[in-house]
Design a protein around this motif. Structure first.
Motif, short mmCIF file in Angstrom:
data_model
loop_
_atom_site.label_atom_id
_atom_site.label_comp_id
_atom_site.label_asym_id
_atom_site.label_seq_id
_atom_site.Cartn_x
_atom_site.Cartn_y
_atom_site.Cartn_z
N GLU A 106 -2.06 -2.57 7.19
CA GLU A 106 -3.14 -3.55 7.20
C GLU A 106 -4.07 -3.22 6.02
O GLU A 106 -4.89 -2.28 6.11
CB GLU A 106 -3.92 -3.49 8.52
N PRO A 107 -3.98 -3.98 4.90
CA PRO A 107 -4.78 -3.63 3.72
C PRO A 107 -6.28 -3.60 4.01
O PRO A 107 -7.01 -2.78 3.45
CB PRO A 107 -4.44 -4.74 2.71
N ALA A 108 -6.75 -4.47 4.89
CA ALA A 108 -8.20 -4.58 5.13
C ALA A 108 -8.79 -3.30 5.72
O ALA A 108 -9.98 -3.02 5.53
CB ALA A 108 -8.48 -5.76 6.06
N THR A 109 -7.99 -2.53 6.43
CA THR A 109 -8.55 -1.36 7.14
C THR A 109 -7.85 -0.04 6.81
O THR A 109 -8.32 1.02 7.22
CB THR A 109 -8.42 -1.55 8.66
N GLY A 110 -6.68 -0.10 6.16
CA GLY A 110 -5.92 1.13 5.91
C GLY A 110 -5.12 1.58 7.12
O GLY A 110 -4.58 2.69 7.16
N LEU A 111 -5.02 0.71 8.13
CA LEU A 111 -4.21 1.05 9.32
C LEU A 111 -2.73 1.06 8.97
O LEU A 111 -2.22 0.14 8.32
CB LEU A 111 -4.48 0.02 10.42
N VAL A 112 -2.03 2.12 9.41
CA VAL A 112 -0.58 2.21 9.24
C VAL A 112 0.03 2.32 10.64
O VAL A 112 -0.42 3.14 11.45
CB VAL A 112 -0.18 3.46 8.42
N LEU A 113 1.03 1.48 10.91
CA LEU A 113 1.71 1.54 12.20
C LEU A 113 3.20 1.75 11.99
O LEU A 113 3.79 1.20 11.05
CB LEU A 113 1.54 0.23 12.97
N GLN A 114 3.80 2.53 12.86
CA GLN A 114 5.27 2.61 12.92
C GLN A 114 5.68 2.26 14.34
O GLN A 114 5.20 2.90 15.30
CB GLN A 114 5.77 4.02 12.60
N THR A 115 6.52 1.24 14.49
CA THR A 115 7.10 1.02 15.80
C THR A 115 8.46 1.71 15.82
O THR A 115 9.17 1.76 14.82
CB THR A 115 7.23 -0.48 16.16
N GLY A 159 0.84 -1.20 0.00
CA GLY A 159 0.00 0.00 0.00
C GLY A 159 0.87 1.25 0.00
O GLY A 159 1.83 1.36 -0.77
N PRO A 160 0.58 2.19 0.90
CA PRO A 160 1.31 3.46 0.90
C PRO A 160 2.76 3.32 1.36
O PRO A 160 3.55 4.25 1.19
CB PRO A 160 0.52 4.32 1.89
N LEU A 161 3.10 2.16 1.93
CA LEU A 161 4.49 1.97 2.40
C LEU A 161 5.41 1.55 1.27
O LEU A 161 6.63 1.49 1.45
CB LEU A 161 4.54 0.92 3.51
N ARG A 162 4.83 1.23 0.10
CA ARG A 162 5.66 0.76 -1.02
C ARG A 162 6.77 1.76 -1.33
O ARG A 162 7.89 1.40 -1.67
CB ARG A 162 4.78 0.51 -2.27
N ARG A 163 6.43 3.06 -1.23
CA ARG A 163 7.40 4.09 -1.60
C ARG A 163 8.46 4.34 -0.53
O ARG A 163 9.32 5.20 -0.69
CB ARG A 163 6.66 5.38 -1.96
N LEU A 164 8.38 3.57 0.59
CA LEU A 164 9.45 3.66 1.61
C LEU A 164 10.44 2.52 1.48
O LEU A 164 11.49 2.52 2.14
CB LEU A 164 8.85 3.60 3.02
N ALA A 165 10.11 1.51 0.65
CA ALA A 165 10.96 0.31 0.58
C ALA A 165 12.27 0.62 -0.12
O ALA A 165 12.29 1.30 -1.15
CB ALA A 165 10.21 -0.80 -0.15
N GLY A 166 13.36 0.12 0.43
CA GLY A 166 14.67 0.31 -0.19
C GLY A 166 15.64 0.99 0.76
O GLY A 166 15.39 1.09 1.97
N SER A 167 16.76 1.45 0.21
CA SER A 167 17.76 2.15 1.02
C SER A 167 17.83 3.61 0.59
O SER A 167 17.73 3.91 -0.60
CB SER A 167 19.13 1.50 0.84
N TRP A 168 18.01 4.47 1.56
CA TRP A 168 17.83 5.91 1.36
C TRP A 168 18.94 6.70 2.04
O TRP A 168 19.44 6.29 3.09
CB TRP A 168 16.49 6.34 1.96
N PRO A 202 -4.22 3.30 -0.10
CA PRO A 202 -3.07 2.60 -0.67
C PRO A 202 -2.18 3.49 -1.53
O PRO A 202 -0.97 3.28 -1.62
CB PRO A 202 -3.69 1.49 -1.53
N ASP A 203 -2.77 4.54 -2.15
CA ASP A 203 -1.98 5.40 -3.04
C ASP A 203 -1.70 6.77 -2.42
O ASP A 203 -1.45 7.74 -3.13
CB ASP A 203 -2.70 5.55 -4.38
#
Ligand code: HEM
Length: 228
Positions: A100-109, A24-33, A126-127
């Motif tokens: 969580e795709p089912a609800t749109g919940l985003v968590l950061q620990t 979902g919206p985390l796709r654009r955080l994947a990788g090294s930065w 998701p977008d």
């Protein structure tokens, strides 16, 4: 989840093993930065100190995780920060970003080596071009837990981070950690801001790398009820 089910044990039976395709919206955080122009405002005896910092973030796709029926896709991240002036660590942080795709919940620990952890939450589509997650001291679900010294001297009352995905593929964050510093009346805004540019693409998660034609992997996939 909007409403929690009676059956708390049964896991989803149709789980896609490919985390990168389900972030979902985390796709654009994947990788090294990397980002070289971070700005930190932190508490010092003489007042707020402003420092420019260099940051490296690795965000690695993990296998899908189920809490009974609740399914998360996510990234395990490591942030390392130093400065032009000094090689020593200025800030270090590890944790997970979860979706969580089912609800749109985003968590950061958040775990930092000062003896402090937090779970921050928010919701997004998701977008989404923007993510906001927040945690508050005293909350049992999305709260902050600190060592006794921090509670005494630098009580952390809230944490919030806003991420904006930029059109050129970079992303920027603005985080605000509100501290109650012993001996001072006003809350202290410990602010951090930076823009990160991709330096390496993410690897697929371990399960996505397993060849489904290998009998052991096929068996595992079957046992976990995975779609292939
Ligand atoms: C890029 C992000 C961050 C940077 C560069 C950074 C940097 C710093 C620096 C330089 C200090 C002062 C250190 C000292 O004098 O000993 C500090 C203090 C502190 N930071 Fe951060 N920080 C960041 C993010 C965070 C986050 C996300 C949290 C918590 C959620 C946090 C919690 C604290 C606390 C509680 C203190 C006060 C403790 C103390 O000064 O001993 N920081 N930070």
């Amino acid at each position: 989840m909007a409403a929690f089910p009676e059956d708390i044990f049964t896991e989803p039976s149709d789980v896609d093993p490919d985390t990168l395709a389900n972030l979902g919206p985390l796709r654009r955080l994947a990788g090294s930065w990397e980002g070289r122009k971070g700005v930190d405002i932190s508490p010092k005896p003489e007042g707020p100190e402003r420092r420019v910092y260099i940051e490296r973030i690795d965000a690695v796709p993990i296998d899908p995780q189920a809490n009974g029926p609740q399914l998360f896709y996510g990234l395990r991240y490591h942030i390392h920060v130093n400065t032009e002036e000094e090689d020593i660590t200025f800030h270090d942080q590890v944790g997970y970003w979860l979706w969580e795709p089912a609800t749109g919940l985003v968590l950061q620990t958040v775990a930092i080596p000062r003896g402090q952890v937090a779970i921050a939450s928010g919701h997004a589509s998701p977008d989404a071009d923007r993510l906001v997650v927040a945690a508050e001291r005293g909350q049992t679900e999305y709260g902050i837990c600190s060592t006794a010294f921090l509670e005494y001297a630098f009580r952390t009352d809230s944490y919030r981070i806003e991420i904006v995905f930029n059109a050129d593929g970079s992303w920027s964050y603005d985080s605000n950690t509100v501290l109650s510093v012993r001996g001072t009346a006003a809350p202290f805004s410990h602010r951090d801001r930076n823009t990160l540019v991709k330096v390496a693409e993410p690897e697929p998660n371990p399960l996505a790398k397993i060849d489904p034609n290998v009998p052991a992997a096929a068996q595992l996939a079957q046992r976990l009820g995975l779609r292939r």
